[in-house]
Design a protein around this motif. Structure first.
Motif, PDB file in Angstrom:
ATOM      1  N   LEU A  52       0.812  -1.210   0.000  1.00  8.84           N
ATOM      2  CA  LEU A  52       0.000   0.000   0.000  1.00  8.84           C
ATOM      3  C   LEU A  52       0.848   1.264   0.000  1.00  8.84           C
ATOM      4  CD1 LEU A  52      -2.831   1.252   0.487  1.00  8.84           C
ATOM      5  CD2 LEU A  52      -2.544   0.725   2.913  1.00  8.84           C
ATOM      6  N   ASP A  53       0.675   2.079  -1.044  1.00 12.68           N
ATOM      7  CA  ASP A  53       1.401   3.344  -1.083  1.00 12.68           C
ATOM      8  C   ASP A  53       0.726   4.366  -0.167  1.00 12.68           C
ATOM      9  OD1 ASP A  53       3.347   5.157  -1.956  1.00 12.68           O
ATOM     10  OD2 ASP A  53       1.976   6.006  -3.434  1.00 12.68           O
ATOM     11  N   TRP A  54       1.540   5.204   0.447  1.00 13.32           N
ATOM     12  CA  TRP A  54       1.012   6.218   1.370  1.00 13.32           C
ATOM     13  C   TRP A  54       0.274   7.317   0.606  1.00 13.32           C
ATOM     14  CZ3 TRP A  54       3.338   7.256   6.665  1.00 13.32           C
ATOM     15  CH2 TRP A  54       2.748   8.358   7.282  1.00 13.32           C
ATOM     16  N   MET A  55       0.944   7.858  -0.448  1.00 11.67           N
ATOM     17  CA  MET A  55       0.398   9.010  -1.171  1.00 11.67           C
ATOM     18  C   MET A  55      -0.403   8.556  -2.388  1.00 11.67           C
ATOM     19  SD  MET A  55       1.358  11.605   0.553  1.00 11.67           S
ATOM     20  CE  MET A  55       1.212  13.029  -0.521  1.00 11.67           C
ATOM     21  N   LEU A  56      -1.711   8.717  -2.307  1.00 12.58           N
ATOM     22  CA  LEU A  56      -2.604   8.345  -3.410  1.00 12.58           C
ATOM     23  C   LEU A  56      -3.552   9.506  -3.664  1.00 12.58           C
ATOM     24  CD1 LEU A  56      -3.413   4.825  -1.998  1.00 12.58           C
ATOM     25  CD2 LEU A  56      -2.215   5.209  -4.143  1.00 12.58           C
ATOM     26  N   PRO A  57      -4.105   9.595  -4.876  1.00  7.47           N
ATOM     27  CA  PRO A  57      -4.941  10.758  -5.184  1.00  7.47           C
ATOM     28  C   PRO A  57      -6.209  10.903  -4.327  1.00  7.47           C
ATOM     29  CG  PRO A  57      -4.561   9.375  -7.133  1.00  7.47           C
ATOM     30  CD  PRO A  57      -3.942   8.680  -5.991  1.00  7.47           C
ATOM     31  N   SER A  58      -6.961   9.824  -4.150  1.00  4.84           N
ATOM     32  CA  SER A  58      -8.282  10.009  -3.533  1.00  4.84           C
ATOM     33  C   SER A  58      -8.298   9.790  -2.020  1.00  4.84           C
ATOM     34  CB  SER A  58      -9.285   9.070  -4.184  1.00  4.84           C
ATOM     35  OG  SER A  58      -8.876   7.740  -3.994  1.00  4.84           O
ATOM     36  N   MET A  59      -7.370   9.023  -1.504  1.00  6.01           N
ATOM     37  CA  MET A  59      -7.401   8.660  -0.093  1.00  6.01           C
ATOM     38  C   MET A  59      -5.965   8.342   0.310  1.00  6.01           C
ATOM     39  SD  MET A  59      -9.626   5.511   1.397  1.00  6.01           S
ATOM     40  CE  MET A  59     -11.225   5.703   0.725  1.00  6.01           C
ATOM     41  N   THR A  60      -5.550   8.650   1.511  1.00  7.56           N
ATOM     42  CA  THR A  60      -4.170   8.306   1.873  1.00  7.56           C
ATOM     43  C   THR A  60      -4.076   6.815   2.231  1.00  7.56           C
ATOM     44  OG1 THR A  60      -4.402   8.689   4.242  1.00  7.56           O
ATOM     45  CG2 THR A  60      -3.783  10.588   2.894  1.00  7.56           C
ATOM     46  N   GLY A  61      -2.869   6.300   2.114  1.00  8.18           N
ATOM     47  CA  GLY A  61      -2.623   4.910   2.489  1.00  8.18           C
ATOM     48  C   GLY A  61      -2.969   4.663   3.950  1.00  8.18           C
TER      49      GLY A  61
END
Ligand code: CA
Length: 233
Positions: A52-61
């Motif tokens: 799971l990546d921490w930085m994502l567009p719609s929701m944080t990891g």
């Protein structure tokens, strides 16, 4: 049976690289770059592990991690968090919301594969001795069920492995290095501070109602032990 991995990452190049390396190792790979879709996919596909990546567009990891841990059906799925944020406080935060491991970008795919295997090693049931018991704690190694005084205790694979190791050697004090070597394995690098985070989570889980004696003993400058007489010390 194929082991499945869900990669949650919006950087296409990283997904491509991980997919290639994981498929080569025989894993079945699902992927998404969207946080909400990730939560849906976890429920639908029930992957054996989530990267799971921490930085994502719609929701944080971090948010996704909390949601996976929140749901009864998905809370035991191991999670490895990825992040460009290498600060110790970030790592601790990732582990605190329930990740089993944390990797800082850039990392090598082979290291990720090693860490995934290490997580599964921690979960691996024992064939020789199926049940352990100490100081009111019962562990079923085949089903990963843990009871304390008859009530179920929910542990992540890492806390389960840690508790198992301590219960197998009651009253013996282990240094953080020894615990890392025995529970996490020699082939990966994990910071000593990680042990403290998982011990804290284990303590919290074992003391589910706030009224249980603390059976994990912290030995200053030495490490940790499980000790049923701990409360009287
Ligand atoms: Ca990202």
């Amino acid at each position: 049976m194929e082991t499945s991995v869900l990669i949650v990452e919006d950087e296409v190049a990283i997904v491509t690289m991980l997919r290639y390396n994981l498929e080569r190792e025989g894993f079945r790979v699902y992927s998404t770059g969207d946080g909400e879709e990730a939560v849906t996919m976890v429920k639908e596909y029930h992957p054996d592990i989530v990267v799971l990546d921490w930085m994502l567009p719609s929701m944080t990891g971090i948010e996704i991690c909390k949601q996976i841990r929140w749901h009864q059906d998905t809370k035991n799925i191991p999670i490895i968090m990825l992040s460009a944020r290498g600060e110790e406080s970030d790592r601790i935060r990732g582990l605190d919301v329930g990740a089993d491991d944390y990797m800082v970008k850039p990392f090598s795919p082979s290291e990720l594969v090693a860490r995934i295997k290490a997580v599964f090693r921690r979960m691996r049931p024992s064939i020789t001795e199926q049940k352990l018991e100490y100081a009111g704690v019962k562990m079923d190694l085949a089903t990963h069920k843990v009871l304390r005084n008859g009530l179920e205790v929910h542990l992540s694979p890492t806390e389960f492995g840690l508790l198992r190791y301590l219960v197998e050697h009651p009253k013996r004090v282990f240094s953080r290095e020894q615990l890392l070597d025995s529970v996490w394995g020699h082939d990966i690098y994990v910071e000593l501070r990680t042990v403290d985070v998982h011990i804290r989570r284990l303590r919290k889980a074992l003391n589910y109602d706030g009224n249980q004696p603390d059976i994990i003993r912290t030995v200053r400058a030495a490490g940790y032990a499980i000790d049923g007489d701990g409360e009287s010390l």
